[in-house]
Design an enzyme around this catalytic site. Structure first.
Site, PDB file in Angstrom:
ATOM      1  N   ARG A   4      86.967 -40.415 120.140  1.00 41.30           N
ATOM      2  CA  ARG A   4      87.847 -39.788 120.835  1.00 41.30           C
ATOM      3  C   ARG A   4      87.805 -38.058 120.608  1.00 41.30           C
ATOM      4  O   ARG A   4      86.959 -37.715 118.879  1.00 41.30           O
ATOM      5  CB  ARG A   4      88.913 -40.679 119.051  1.00 41.30           C
ATOM      6  CG  ARG A   4      89.494 -41.622 119.239  1.00 41.30           C
ATOM      7  CD  ARG A   4      89.936 -42.420 118.099  1.00 41.30           C
ATOM      8  NE  ARG A   4      90.965 -43.372 118.204  1.00 41.30           N
ATOM      9  CZ  ARG A   4      91.038 -43.989 117.416  1.00 41.30           C
ATOM     10  NH1 ARG A   4      91.579 -43.148 116.019  1.00 41.30           N
ATOM     11  NH2 ARG A   4      91.312 -45.402 117.090  1.00 41.30           N
ATOM     12  N   ARG A  62      87.765 -64.386 139.670  1.00 39.54           N
ATOM     13  CA  ARG A  62      87.010 -63.523 140.546  1.00 39.54           C
ATOM     14  C   ARG A  62      85.460 -64.776 140.684  1.00 39.54           C
ATOM     15  O   ARG A  62      85.233 -65.033 139.724  1.00 39.54           O
ATOM     16  CB  ARG A  62      86.781 -62.049 141.072  1.00 39.54           C
ATOM     17  CG  ARG A  62      87.731 -61.897 141.729  1.00 39.54           C
ATOM     18  CD  ARG A  62      86.964 -60.192 140.666  1.00 39.54           C
ATOM     19  NE  ARG A  62      86.551 -59.584 142.468  1.00 39.54           N
ATOM     20  CZ  ARG A  62      86.251 -58.363 141.842  1.00 39.54           C
ATOM     21  NH1 ARG A  62      86.301 -57.919 140.945  1.00 39.54           N
ATOM     22  NH2 ARG A  62      85.397 -58.149 143.083  1.00 39.54           N
ATOM     23  N   HIS A 104      95.673 -59.324 127.483  1.00 42.37           N
ATOM     24  CA  HIS A 104      96.686 -59.034 128.655  1.00 42.37           C
ATOM     25  C   HIS A 104      95.792 -57.847 129.075  1.00 42.37           C
ATOM     26  O   HIS A 104      95.055 -57.402 128.259  1.00 42.37           O
ATOM     27  CB  HIS A 104      98.299 -58.718 128.435  1.00 42.37           C
ATOM     28  CG  HIS A 104      98.169 -58.621 127.447  1.00 42.37           C
ATOM     29  ND1 HIS A 104      99.191 -59.413 126.312  1.00 42.37           N
ATOM     30  CD2 HIS A 104      97.445 -57.561 125.945  1.00 42.37           C
ATOM     31  CE1 HIS A 104      98.877 -58.090 124.982  1.00 42.37           C
ATOM     32  NE2 HIS A 104      98.268 -57.635 124.839  1.00 42.37           N
ATOM     33  N   TYR A 109      90.058 -55.557 132.136  1.00 41.91           N
ATOM     34  CA  TYR A 109      88.953 -55.578 133.327  1.00 41.91           C
ATOM     35  C   TYR A 109      87.545 -55.760 132.576  1.00 41.91           C
ATOM     36  O   TYR A 109      86.738 -55.377 131.938  1.00 41.91           O
ATOM     37  CB  TYR A 109      89.207 -55.000 134.769  1.00 41.91           C
ATOM     38  CG  TYR A 109      88.030 -54.565 135.287  1.00 41.91           C
ATOM     39  CD1 TYR A 109      88.051 -55.836 136.545  1.00 41.91           C
ATOM     40  CD2 TYR A 109      86.532 -54.248 135.794  1.00 41.91           C
ATOM     41  CE1 TYR A 109      86.540 -56.068 137.671  1.00 41.91           C
ATOM     42  CE2 TYR A 109      85.695 -54.499 136.399  1.00 41.91           C
ATOM     43  CZ  TYR A 109      86.061 -55.252 137.343  1.00 41.91           C
ATOM     44  OH  TYR A 109      84.395 -55.554 138.730  1.00 41.91           O
ATOM     45  N   ASN A 138      81.754 -50.381 135.330  1.00 45.20           N
ATOM     46  CA  ASN A 138      80.368 -51.922 135.689  1.00 45.20           C
ATOM     47  C   ASN A 138      80.129 -50.645 136.974  1.00 45.20           C
ATOM     48  O   ASN A 138      78.918 -51.261 137.633  1.00 45.20           O
ATOM     49  CB  ASN A 138      80.923 -53.041 135.612  1.00 45.20           C
ATOM     50  CG  ASN A 138      81.799 -52.875 136.458  1.00 45.20           C
ATOM     51  OD1 ASN A 138      82.744 -52.464 137.166  1.00 45.20           O
ATOM     52  ND2 ASN A 138      81.508 -54.412 137.866  1.00 45.20           N
ATOM     53  N   TYR A 139      80.364 -49.919 137.579  1.00 45.39           N
ATOM     54  CA  TYR A 139      80.289 -49.229 138.841  1.00 45.39           C
ATOM     55  C   TYR A 139      80.271 -48.080 138.990  1.00 45.39           C
ATOM     56  O   TYR A 139      81.287 -47.110 137.946  1.00 45.39           O
ATOM     57  CB  TYR A 139      80.812 -49.622 139.768  1.00 45.39           C
ATOM     58  CG  TYR A 139      80.661 -48.912 141.605  1.00 45.39           C
ATOM     59  CD1 TYR A 139      79.180 -49.310 141.459  1.00 45.39           C
ATOM     60  CD2 TYR A 139      81.316 -48.680 142.148  1.00 45.39           C
ATOM     61  CE1 TYR A 139      79.034 -49.327 142.994  1.00 45.39           C
ATOM     62  CE2 TYR A 139      81.175 -48.498 143.577  1.00 45.39           C
ATOM     63  CZ  TYR A 139      80.329 -48.691 144.214  1.00 45.39           C
ATOM     64  OH  TYR A 139      79.654 -48.139 145.112  1.00 45.39           O
ATOM     65  N   ASN A 160      87.199 -60.905 120.538  1.00 41.92           N
ATOM     66  CA  ASN A 160      88.408 -59.899 121.259  1.00 41.92           C
ATOM     67  C   ASN A 160      88.760 -59.174 121.753  1.00 41.92           C
ATOM     68  O   ASN A 160      87.809 -57.519 121.539  1.00 41.92           O
ATOM     69  CB  ASN A 160      89.141 -59.811 120.014  1.00 41.92           C
ATOM     70  CG  ASN A 160      90.796 -59.446 120.224  1.00 41.92           C
ATOM     71  OD1 ASN A 160      91.337 -60.563 120.638  1.00 41.92           O
ATOM     72  ND2 ASN A 160      91.692 -58.482 119.840  1.00 41.92           N
ATOM     73  N   LYS A 200      85.144 -61.101 136.700  1.00 44.32           N
ATOM     74  CA  LYS A 200      84.267 -61.175 137.437  1.00 44.32           C
ATOM     75  C   LYS A 200      82.753 -61.073 137.379  1.00 44.32           C
ATOM     76  O   LYS A 200      82.087 -60.368 136.595  1.00 44.32           O
ATOM     77  CB  LYS A 200      84.765 -59.803 138.986  1.00 44.32           C
ATOM     78  CG  LYS A 200      84.197 -60.104 140.199  1.00 44.32           C
ATOM     79  CD  LYS A 200      82.167 -59.424 140.097  1.00 44.32           C
ATOM     80  CE  LYS A 200      82.063 -57.620 140.350  1.00 44.32           C
ATOM     81  NZ  LYS A 200      80.883 -57.175 140.303  1.00 44.32           N
TER      82      LYS A 200
END
Length: 233
Positions: free
Chosen positions: A212, A105, A135, A138, A158-159, A149, A123
């Site tokens: 975790r 983007r 793979h 985001y 991020n939001y 990596n 983005k």
């Protein structure tokens, strides 16, 4: 649009493609590439069918632009391979692999010798030379350093529902699979984040971050809940 207008546009488009062919660009099917008048393509680059190049696009030499890719107002470095992906208002360096099914983007800047693999979305972010997200990742509003990596399923969160926040990943860091990075955080140079972690604090240089829940096994739970499947007779 009338038939005559369609034929005129097709003729103009084919003339543009022929000029690129004369300049050393290779077409798998010259009639199915859609290239705008402001596009520059380097010698030896291969254009596959159903490629769309729009606006001010600059593509280097010896690239591969794979079938069904769309590039808008972007710059692509030499020998870069793009497979079935969308790139808008961004830049990609040399010897980099994009896709298949990647989405860059606006304001995404990918370095050289990088990999942005299948179902990766970037983005308003940068990736330094040698960085890889192979793979299902985001990368939003973040700066990823060199040779980082990013494992499968990494999400830059991020939001917060009101504002966007930015994270920084230092050179040589390793982010394990299924990690959530709750921006803004900084992962310093050479740090590791264990797979399955949710990161809410900065990670110091050369350290390992693990977050975790403690695992628990409840034996016989499936049978008690009546969920045990009967074997077919």
């Amino acid at each position: 649009m009338t038939m005559d207008e369609c034929l005129k546009l097709e003729t103009e488009r084919l003339e543009i493609n022929k000029k690129h062919l004369e300049n050393g660009v290779k077409f798998v099917d010259i009639r199915t590439a859609y290239i705008g008048p402001e596009v520059s393509i380097g010698k030896g680059t291969v254009i596959y069918p159903c490629v769309t190049l729009e606006g001010r696009v600059i593509i280097g030499v010896d690239c591969v632009i794979g079938q069904n890719s769309r590039i808008l107002d972007s710059t692509i470095g030499d020998r870069t391979d793009i497979q079935t992906s969308v790139i808008t208002e961004s830049s990609v360096g040399k010897d980099t692999k994009i896709g298949p099914f990647a989405y860059l983007r606006p304001n995404s800047n990918i370095g050289s010798h990088c990999k942005v693999g299948d179902f990766v979305e970037v983005k308003n972010s940068s990736m330094g030379d040698g960085a890889k997200a192979s793979h299902l990742t985001y990368i939003g509003d973040s700066d990823v350093g060199k040779d980082v990596n990013l494992g499968c399923g990494v999400v830059f969160v991020n939001y917060d529902g009101k504002n966007k926040h930015r994270s920084v990943i230092g050179d040589g860091a390793f982010i394990g699979c299924n990690t959530n990075l709750i921006s803004p955080v900084t992962i310093e140079e050479g740090a590791y984040v264990a797979a399955g972690s949710t990161v809410t604090k900065n990670v110091p240089k050369g350290s390992l971050y693990v977050a975790r829940a403690k695992e628990k096994i409840i034996e016989g739970w499936v049978e008690r809940r009546g969920l045990l499947k009967k074997k077919d007779k």
